[in-house]
Design an enzyme around this catalytic site. Structure first.
Site, PDB file in Angstrom:
ATOM      1  N   GLU A   1       0.128  -0.702  16.328  1.00  0.00           N
ATOM      2  CA  GLU A   1      -0.712   0.452  15.954  1.00  0.00           C
ATOM      3  C   GLU A   1      -1.656   0.832  17.104  1.00  0.00           C
ATOM      4  OE1 GLU A   1      -2.765   0.279  12.139  1.00  0.00           O
ATOM      5  OE2 GLU A   1      -4.304   1.639  12.909  1.00  0.00           O
TER       6      GLU A   1
ATOM      7  N   HIS B   1       3.505   1.623  11.661  1.00  0.00           N
ATOM      8  CA  HIS B   1       2.331   1.374  12.503  1.00  0.00           C
ATOM      9  C   HIS B   1       2.052   2.488  13.494  1.00  0.00           C
ATOM     10  CE1 HIS B   1       4.656  -2.240  11.365  1.00  0.00           C
ATOM     11  NE2 HIS B   1       3.488  -2.592  10.863  1.00  0.00           N
TER      12      HIS B   1
ATOM     13  N   HIS C   1       5.482  -5.331   8.742  1.00  0.00           N
ATOM     14  CA  HIS C   1       5.524  -6.714   9.232  1.00  0.00           C
ATOM     15  C   HIS C   1       5.827  -7.707   8.113  1.00  0.00           C
ATOM     16  CE1 HIS C   1       2.917  -5.261  12.793  1.00  0.00           C
ATOM     17  NE2 HIS C   1       4.196  -5.266  13.112  1.00  0.00           N
TER      18      HIS C   1
ATOM     19  N   CYS D   1       0.867  -1.184   0.000  1.00  0.00           N
ATOM     20  CA  CYS D   1       0.000   0.000   0.000  1.00  0.00           C
ATOM     21  C   CYS D   1       0.906   1.237   0.000  1.00  0.00           C
ATOM     22  CB  CYS D   1      -0.851  -0.007   1.259  1.00  0.00           C
ATOM     23  SG  CYS D   1       0.186   0.015   2.743  1.00  0.00           S
TER      24      CYS D   1
ATOM     25  N   SER E   1      -1.345  -7.901  10.709  1.00  0.00           N
ATOM     26  CA  SER E   1      -2.777  -7.884  11.013  1.00  0.00           C
ATOM     27  C   SER E   1      -3.613  -7.886   9.731  1.00  0.00           C
ATOM     28  CB  SER E   1      -3.072  -6.648  11.861  1.00  0.00           C
ATOM     29  OG  SER E   1      -4.429  -6.503  12.065  1.00  0.00           O
ATOM     30  N   ASN E   2      -3.264  -7.013   8.784  1.00  0.00           N
ATOM     31  CA  ASN E   2      -4.102  -6.903   7.569  1.00  0.00           C
ATOM     32  C   ASN E   2      -4.053  -8.195   6.759  1.00  0.00           C
ATOM     33  OD1 ASN E   2      -2.503  -6.377   4.828  1.00  0.00           O
ATOM     34  ND2 ASN E   2      -1.318  -5.514   6.516  1.00  0.00           N
TER      35      ASN E   2
ATOM     36  N   HIS F   1      -1.159  -4.949  19.548  1.00  0.00           N
ATOM     37  CA  HIS F   1      -0.639  -4.590  18.214  1.00  0.00           C
ATOM     38  C   HIS F   1       0.020  -3.211  18.285  1.00  0.00           C
ATOM     39  CE1 HIS F   1      -0.527  -3.389  14.026  1.00  0.00           C
ATOM     40  NE2 HIS F   1      -0.619  -4.672  13.722  1.00  0.00           N
TER      41      HIS F   1
END
Ligand code: 0JX
Ligand code: SF4
Length: 319
Positions: free
Chosen positions: A132, A80, A47, A18, A230-231, A130
């Site tokens: 973030e 993050h 990550h 992204c 996570s994503n 996490h």
């Protein structure tokens, strides 16, 4: 010669890097060019071990905390985001630091501060521990942000004043699961305020939509990404919820469980926001070795988002 079994590989688009990841990786590369090695990076910049190892080879040193960095070398904060205490400590130690927090994560930080300035306490939807979540909650004093992970957690929320509440989210959550948590919050606290939809970013939303589009036609889904991404993990869950019972998270081709894929006619492939395209190519090549492969790209959105690197890295190197 043994004939290879036919297989259609549906390649989800958008997938992979992204704009926030692209910028964060560039920041480390430009910092190495500007200041030379070593440049310290607090937490994995994104990550993905492949990305981290590549930057380490160029002279980046990854650490968990700021106190592991010498004060006379630059340090970069990961995509993050970081609690306010981290840049504050870097300033106290007179360090050069560059914040690679994605602008879409920073936007949530600003939103949290705005709610706080208006006297609202917050509920953050996100995953405990996490980075973030630690970074976003760390924008405000302890107790100002209550974390919930699931619909069930909403029952236990005990705000100071139910009339003075706002909600915010992690940027990489499941769009559908988050909508359910938001609905539970709104049902329990009708006065709660929040963003128009959620704080989930365009990249997370688009990658999940692309998986949903291929899920009905595939027998198995491979998500290229790391276990701590996570994503990427959400993409596996989205695939399963959309009807693809067999979904694997793989770091790269070597991790593919071929036995679980025997006999399939169609496979879906996508990549989390921190997984480089070279790993997608590697997976596609591994399928091509074993199958008479047809690749079909299924594009559900086009992305043109780009983020500038901080000004300090756009200035020419002083000689
Ligand atoms: O674990 P995350 O999905 O938040 O991070 P990752 O895999 O490094 O992805 C890119 C950074 C995302 C920040 O929002
Ligand atoms: Fe930014 Fe979204 Fe990428 Fe995270 S996943 S770095 S919020 S664009």
């Amino acid at each position: 010669m043994i004939e290879k079994p036919p297989l259609t590989l549906y390649l989800a688009a958008p997938r992979g890097f992204c704009a926030g990841v692209d910028r964060a990786v560039k920041i480390v590369e430009l910092a190495l060019q500007k200041w030379g090695a070593p440049v310290y990076v607090r937490h994995e910049i994104v990550h993905n071990r492949f990305v981290v190892d590549g930057l380490r080879d160029k002279g980046a040193v990854f650490v968990d905390e700021l106190d592991e960095c010498p004060p006379d070398r630059p340090v970069i904060f990961s995509a993050h985001g970081v609690p306010k205490s981290v840049p504050a400590e870097a300033e106290r130690r007179n360090m050069i630091y560059v914040d690679a927090t994605c602008p879409l994560v920073s936007k949530v930080h600003v939103e949290a501060e705005r709610h706080h300035a208006e006297g609202l306490q917050m509920v953050m939807i996100g995953h405990a521990g996490h980075p973030e979540v630690l970074g976003t909650m760390g924008q405000l004093p302890p107790g100002e942000v209550i974390l919930v992970e699931t619909v069930a957690d909403v029952t236990a929320v005990a705000p100071r004043d139910p009339q003075r509440l706002a909600w915010i989210t992690q940027t990489t959550l499941s769009v559908d699961d988050t909508a359910a948590v938001v609905a539970a919050l709104q049902a329990r606290f009708p006065a709660i305020v929040g963003p128009a939809k959620d704080d989930i970013c365009y990249a997370t939303t688009n990658r999940q939509a692309a998986v949903k589009a291929i899920a009905p036609v595939i027998d198995a889904l491979l998500v290229i990404g790391a276990p701590n991404s996570s994503n990427s993990r959400r993409l596996v869950e989205v695939g399963r919820s959309a009807g693809c019972a067999h979904a694997q998270l793989v770091m790269r081709a070597a991790d593919i469980d071929w036995r679980a894929l025997s006999g399939i006619r169609a496979v879906g492939v996508t990549a989390g926001a921190s997984a480089p395209e070279v790993l997608v190519d590697e997976v596609v090549a591994a399928f091509a070795e074993r199958h008479d492969l047809t690749v079909e790209v299924v594009e559900t959105a086009q992305e043109r988002v780009e983020f500038k690197v901080p000004r300090v890295l756009r200035e020419p190197v002083a000689r």
